[in-house]
Motif scaffolding. Structure first.
Motif, PDB file in Angstrom:
ATOM      1  N   GLY A  41       0.783  -1.231   0.000  1.00 37.08           N
ATOM      2  CA  GLY A  41       0.000   0.000   0.000  1.00 37.08           C
ATOM      3  C   GLY A  41       0.809   1.271   0.000  1.00 37.08           C
ATOM      4  N   ASP A  42       2.133   1.162   0.003  1.00 39.04           N
ATOM      5  CA  ASP A  42       2.963   2.364   0.061  1.00 39.04           C
ATOM      6  C   ASP A  42       3.168   2.953  -1.332  1.00 39.04           C
ATOM      7  OD1 ASP A  42       4.760   4.128   1.694  1.00 39.04           O
ATOM      8  OD2 ASP A  42       6.247   3.379   0.269  1.00 39.04           O
ATOM      9  N   ARG A  43       2.786   4.220  -1.490  1.00 35.20           N
ATOM     10  CA  ARG A  43       3.019   4.984  -2.723  1.00 35.20           C
ATOM     11  C   ARG A  43       2.541   4.240  -3.976  1.00 35.20           C
ATOM     12  NH1 ARG A  43       7.468   6.042   0.802  1.00 35.20           N
ATOM     13  NH2 ARG A  43       7.830   8.279   1.140  1.00 35.20           N
ATOM     14  N   ARG A  44       1.310   3.767  -3.910  1.00 28.98           N
ATOM     15  CA  ARG A  44       0.699   3.153  -5.086  1.00 28.98           C
ATOM     16  C   ARG A  44      -0.194   4.155  -5.830  1.00 28.98           C
ATOM     17  NH1 ARG A  44       0.714  -2.556  -4.603  1.00 28.98           N
ATOM     18  NH2 ARG A  44      -0.492  -2.613  -6.547  1.00 28.98           N
ATOM     19  N   TRP A  45      -0.509   5.295  -5.198  1.00 28.02           N
ATOM     20  CA  TRP A  45      -1.287   6.361  -5.818  1.00 28.02           C
ATOM     21  C   TRP A  45      -0.373   7.566  -6.029  1.00 28.02           C
ATOM     22  CZ3 TRP A  45      -6.651   5.750  -6.683  1.00 28.02           C
ATOM     23  CH2 TRP A  45      -7.232   4.618  -6.092  1.00 28.02           C
ATOM     24  N   MET A  46      -0.656   8.323  -7.089  1.00 24.98           N
ATOM     25  CA  MET A  46       0.198   9.469  -7.423  1.00 24.98           C
ATOM     26  C   MET A  46      -0.604  10.477  -8.237  1.00 24.98           C
ATOM     27  SD  MET A  46       3.844   9.330  -9.505  1.00 24.98           S
ATOM     28  CE  MET A  46       3.135   8.775 -11.077  1.00 24.98           C
ATOM     29  N   ASP A  92       0.124  -2.565 -10.873  1.00 18.40           N
ATOM     30  CA  ASP A  92       1.115  -3.631 -11.011  1.00 18.40           C
ATOM     31  C   ASP A  92       2.519  -3.062 -10.849  1.00 18.40           C
ATOM     32  OD1 ASP A  92       2.667  -5.796 -11.616  1.00 18.40           O
ATOM     33  OD2 ASP A  92       2.008  -5.988 -13.691  1.00 18.40           O
ATOM     34  N   PRO A  93       3.094  -3.133  -9.641  1.00 24.42           N
ATOM     35  CA  PRO A  93       4.421  -2.552  -9.417  1.00 24.42           C
ATOM     36  C   PRO A  93       5.547  -3.264 -10.163  1.00 24.42           C
ATOM     37  CG  PRO A  93       3.258  -2.867  -7.335  1.00 24.42           C
ATOM     38  CD  PRO A  93       2.496  -3.607  -8.387  1.00 24.42           C
ATOM     39  N   THR A  94       5.296  -4.437 -10.705  1.00 26.02           N
ATOM     40  CA  THR A  94       6.370  -5.103 -11.453  1.00 26.02           C
ATOM     41  C   THR A  94       6.711  -4.351 -12.725  1.00 26.02           C
ATOM     42  OG1 THR A  94       4.851  -6.553 -12.680  1.00 26.02           O
ATOM     43  CG2 THR A  94       5.659  -7.356 -10.548  1.00 26.02           C
ATOM     44  N   ARG A  95       5.916  -3.348 -13.087  1.00 23.79           N
ATOM     45  CA  ARG A  95       6.212  -2.558 -14.287  1.00 23.79           C
ATOM     46  C   ARG A  95       7.415  -1.641 -14.107  1.00 23.79           C
ATOM     47  NH1 ARG A  95       0.514  -0.863 -14.271  1.00 23.79           N
ATOM     48  NH2 ARG A  95      -0.660  -2.441 -15.408  1.00 23.79           N
ATOM     49  N   ARG A  96       7.794  -1.357 -12.880  1.00 21.80           N
ATOM     50  CA  ARG A  96       8.800  -0.304 -12.664  1.00 21.80           C
ATOM     51  C   ARG A  96      10.059  -0.864 -12.009  1.00 21.80           C
ATOM     52  NH1 ARG A  96       9.220   4.589  -8.627  1.00 21.80           N
ATOM     53  NH2 ARG A  96      10.771   5.807  -9.755  1.00 21.80           N
ATOM     54  N   PRO A  97      11.162  -0.975 -12.736  1.00 22.43           N
ATOM     55  CA  PRO A  97      12.426  -1.408 -12.136  1.00 22.43           C
ATOM     56  C   PRO A  97      13.087  -0.268 -11.371  1.00 22.43           C
ATOM     57  CG  PRO A  97      12.746  -0.979 -14.457  1.00 22.43           C
ATOM     58  CD  PRO A  97      11.273  -0.787 -14.194  1.00 22.43           C
ATOM     59  N   THR A  98      13.940  -0.628 -10.422  1.00 23.84           N
ATOM     60  CA  THR A  98      14.772   0.363  -9.758  1.00 23.84           C
ATOM     61  C   THR A  98      15.915   0.754 -10.696  1.00 23.84           C
ATOM     62  OG1 THR A  98      16.190  -1.305  -8.744  1.00 23.84           O
ATOM     63  CG2 THR A  98      14.257  -0.609  -7.485  1.00 23.84           C
ATOM     64  N   SER A  99      16.676   1.760 -10.290  1.00 25.03           N
ATOM     65  CA  SER A  99      17.812   2.182 -11.099  1.00 25.03           C
ATOM     66  C   SER A  99      18.837   1.052 -11.203  1.00 25.03           C
ATOM     67  CB  SER A  99      18.476   3.410 -10.484  1.00 25.03           C
ATOM     68  OG  SER A  99      19.725   3.665 -11.097  1.00 25.03           O
ATOM     69  N   PRO A 100      19.284   0.727 -12.410  1.00 32.71           N
ATOM     70  CA  PRO A 100      20.301  -0.329 -12.539  1.00 32.71           C
ATOM     71  C   PRO A 100      21.646   0.060 -11.960  1.00 32.71           C
ATOM     72  CG  PRO A 100      19.929   0.762 -14.652  1.00 32.71           C
ATOM     73  CD  PRO A 100      18.882   1.274 -13.706  1.00 32.71           C
ATOM     74  N   ASP A 101      21.849   1.348 -11.669  1.00 40.41           N
ATOM     75  CA  ASP A 101      23.115   1.783 -11.091  1.00 40.41           C
ATOM     76  C   ASP A 101      23.320   1.247  -9.674  1.00 40.41           C
ATOM     77  OD1 ASP A 101      23.672   3.204 -13.379  1.00 40.41           O
ATOM     78  OD2 ASP A 101      22.897   5.097 -12.582  1.00 40.41           O
ATOM     79  N   PHE A 102      22.207   0.985  -8.972  1.00 41.58           N
ATOM     80  CA  PHE A 102      22.314   0.592  -7.570  1.00 41.58           C
ATOM     81  C   PHE A 102      21.557  -0.685  -7.239  1.00 41.58           C
ATOM     82  CE2 PHE A 102      22.693   5.223  -7.818  1.00 41.58           C
ATOM     83  CZ  PHE A 102      23.936   5.395  -7.253  1.00 41.58           C
ATOM     84  N   ASP A 141      16.286  -7.505 -11.398  1.00 46.16           N
ATOM     85  CA  ASP A 141      14.902  -7.883 -11.099  1.00 46.16           C
ATOM     86  C   ASP A 141      14.315  -7.112  -9.924  1.00 46.16           C
ATOM     87  OD1 ASP A 141      16.528  -9.070  -9.241  1.00 46.16           O
ATOM     88  OD2 ASP A 141      15.535 -11.023  -9.287  1.00 46.16           O
ATOM     89  N   ASP A 142      14.995  -6.097  -9.408  1.00 42.06           N
ATOM     90  CA  ASP A 142      14.435  -5.259  -8.343  1.00 42.06           C
ATOM     91  C   ASP A 142      13.315  -4.387  -8.901  1.00 42.06           C
ATOM     92  OD1 ASP A 142      16.241  -6.278  -6.525  1.00 42.06           O
ATOM     93  OD2 ASP A 142      17.609  -4.570  -6.643  1.00 42.06           O
ATOM     94  N   ARG A 143      12.262  -4.252  -8.142  1.00 38.75           N
ATOM     95  CA  ARG A 143      11.117  -3.446  -8.551  1.00 38.75           C
ATOM     96  C   ARG A 143      10.745  -2.472  -7.448  1.00 38.75           C
ATOM     97  NH1 ARG A 143      12.758  -5.144 -12.474  1.00 38.75           N
ATOM     98  NH2 ARG A 143      11.712  -6.197 -14.219  1.00 38.75           N
ATOM     99  N   VAL A 144      10.060  -1.381  -7.829  1.00 42.32           N
ATOM    100  CA  VAL A 144       9.675  -0.350  -6.872  1.00 42.32           C
ATOM    101  C   VAL A 144       8.321   0.199  -7.289  1.00 42.32           C
ATOM    102  CG1 VAL A 144      10.941   1.434  -8.166  1.00 42.32           C
ATOM    103  CG2 VAL A 144      10.405   1.813  -5.756  1.00 42.32           C
ATOM    104  N   SER A 145       7.531   0.622  -6.327  1.00 39.81           N
ATOM    105  CA  SER A 145       6.216   1.204  -6.630  1.00 39.81           C
ATOM    106  C   SER A 145       6.401   2.620  -7.151  1.00 39.81           C
ATOM    107  CB  SER A 145       5.312   1.137  -5.395  1.00 39.81           C
ATOM    108  OG  SER A 145       5.892   1.869  -4.322  1.00 39.81           O
ATOM    109  N   LEU A 146       5.808   3.623  -6.509  1.00 39.42           N
ATOM    110  CA  LEU A 146       5.938   5.004  -6.961  1.00 39.42           C
ATOM    111  C   LEU A 146       6.785   5.841  -6.002  1.00 39.42           C
ATOM    112  CD1 LEU A 146       2.269   5.489  -8.222  1.00 39.42           C
ATOM    113  CD2 LEU A 146       4.324   5.150  -9.620  1.00 39.42           C
ATOM    114  N   ALA A 147       7.595   5.164  -5.184  1.00 37.76           N
ATOM    115  CA  ALA A 147       8.610   5.878  -4.402  1.00 37.76           C
ATOM    116  C   ALA A 147       9.612   6.496  -5.364  1.00 37.76           C
ATOM    117  CB  ALA A 147       9.296   4.914  -3.441  1.00 37.76           C
ATOM    118  N   ASP A 148      10.398   7.448  -4.878  1.00 34.52           N
ATOM    119  CA  ASP A 148      11.320   8.133  -5.779  1.00 34.52           C
ATOM    120  C   ASP A 148      12.249   7.173  -6.504  1.00 34.52           C
ATOM    121  OD1 ASP A 148      10.360  10.654  -5.509  1.00 34.52           O
ATOM    122  OD2 ASP A 148      11.985  11.423  -4.279  1.00 34.52           O
ATOM    123  N   GLY A 149      12.818   6.195  -5.772  1.00 39.32           N
ATOM    124  CA  GLY A 149      13.782   5.349  -6.463  1.00 39.32           C
ATOM    125  C   GLY A 149      13.870   3.916  -5.998  1.00 39.32           C
ATOM    126  N   TYR A 150      13.576   3.670  -4.700  1.00 32.80           N
ATOM    127  CA  TYR A 150      13.803   2.350  -4.126  1.00 32.80           C
ATOM    128  C   TYR A 150      12.660   1.996  -3.182  1.00 32.80           C
ATOM    129  CZ  TYR A 150      18.252   3.133  -6.274  1.00 32.80           C
ATOM    130  OH  TYR A 150      19.207   3.396  -7.222  1.00 32.80           O
TER     131      TYR A 150
END
Length: 288
Positions: free
Chosen positions: A33-38, A125-135, A139-148
């Motif tokens: 439920g964290d940062r799923r709306w924007m 569907d949070p699997t649509r958004r990967p985290t930055s590949p730099d860090f 296969d890491d995924r993130v909701s609508l948080a800034d980055g992680y």
């Protein structure tokens, strides 16, 4: 003093007020439920409290059917979770993805409250958004948080920062609350700034990778109760926590869940550092 999970915080609507929880489910992309709306502008670009300070005054709550939002002097808004088939393109920093449109009624309510045209979207569907590949890993995924997926902060680091704030102001500035920094998990029983050195940490039964320090922005200078701005904590962080042209507070976490299965964490859970590096290097900028 044992190292424990002091508090848990969830932010249903990006940049709006959060809620403190006794327990929360950790999913691969963050707390359930964290940062799923924007909110986005008419072109689909994310809007945050950086440009819309009044977002900090909105009080969202998750309901059985969607989202409830309160705003000062307004009747509350009830929004049903939108049909996932109604996807629209959205953009959040470097991420381009789609989210479900909440509809005209909610768009009009938010536009009226905030004084500009906005749209409400839901990430079904949070699997649509990967985290930055730099860090992160591929296969890491993130909701609508800034980055992680999650942000951790420690009570000891906030106390150390407040000592500097009070010294700079000669006692005139009130201590800053942890809500300025919008962490998901707050840890007690540590020394200041030890989170810089964490690489793997266990909270209750959940294990996390510490992947990157959190460079702080103008949102931290806004009073969360009034949305008015000031110079702190950036001014004090610039004295004691400035590296690479940024100021740092807190560390981003990625869950390492066995088989991707969700795990529940609870306030009061034991926190154990499983892997760390020698102290003294400052926040993680990158880890590899």
């Amino acid at each position: 003093m044992p190292t424990t999970l002091a508090s848990i915080h969830r932010f249903p609507l990006k940049s709006a007020r959060g809620e403190e929880l006794d327990r929360a489910v950790v999913e691969p992309w963050g707390l359930a439920g964290d940062r799923r709306w924007m909110l986005v502008d008419p072109e689909g670009s994310a809007l945050t409290a950086r440009e819309l300070h009044a977002l900090l005054l909105l009080e969202p709550d998750l309901t059985a059917t969607g989202l409830r939002v309160r705003a000062p002097g307004r009747p509350p808004l009830e929004v049903a979770t939108p049909d996932p088939a109604q996807q629209v393109p959205v953009r959040l920093w470097h991420s381009e993805l789609t989210a479900a449109a909440a509809g005209r009624g909610s768009d009009d309510w938010f536009s009226d409250v905030l004084g500009r045209p906005v749209r409400l979207v839901h990430l079904d569907d949070p699997t649509r958004r990967p985290t930055s590949p730099d860090f992160g890993e591929s296969d890491d995924r993130v909701s609508l948080a800034d980055g992680y997926p999650l942000l951790v902060a420690t009570e000891a680091s906030l106390a150390a920062l407040n000592d500097v704030v009070l010294e700079r102001s000669q006692g005139a500035h009130a201590p800053l609350p942890m809500t300025r920094f919008r962490p998901n998990v707050v840890v007690s029983g540590t020394e200041p700034w030890v989170e810089d050195d964490w690489r793997r940490v266990r909270i209750g039964d959940a294990v996390f990778r510490a992947v990157k320090g959190c460079a702080r922005c103008v949102i931290t200078t806004l009073d969360p109760d009034t949305a008015t701005g000031g110079k702190e904590p950036i001014a004090s962080l610039a004295r004691i926590r400035r590296w690479d042209g940024a100021t740092w507070f807190g560390v981003n976490l990625v869950p390492d869940l066995l088989g991707g299965e969700p795990v529940t964490i609870r306030a009061g859970d034991e926190v154990e550092v499983l892997e760390q590096v020698p102290a003294g290097g400052g926040p993680i900028r990158p880890v590899r």
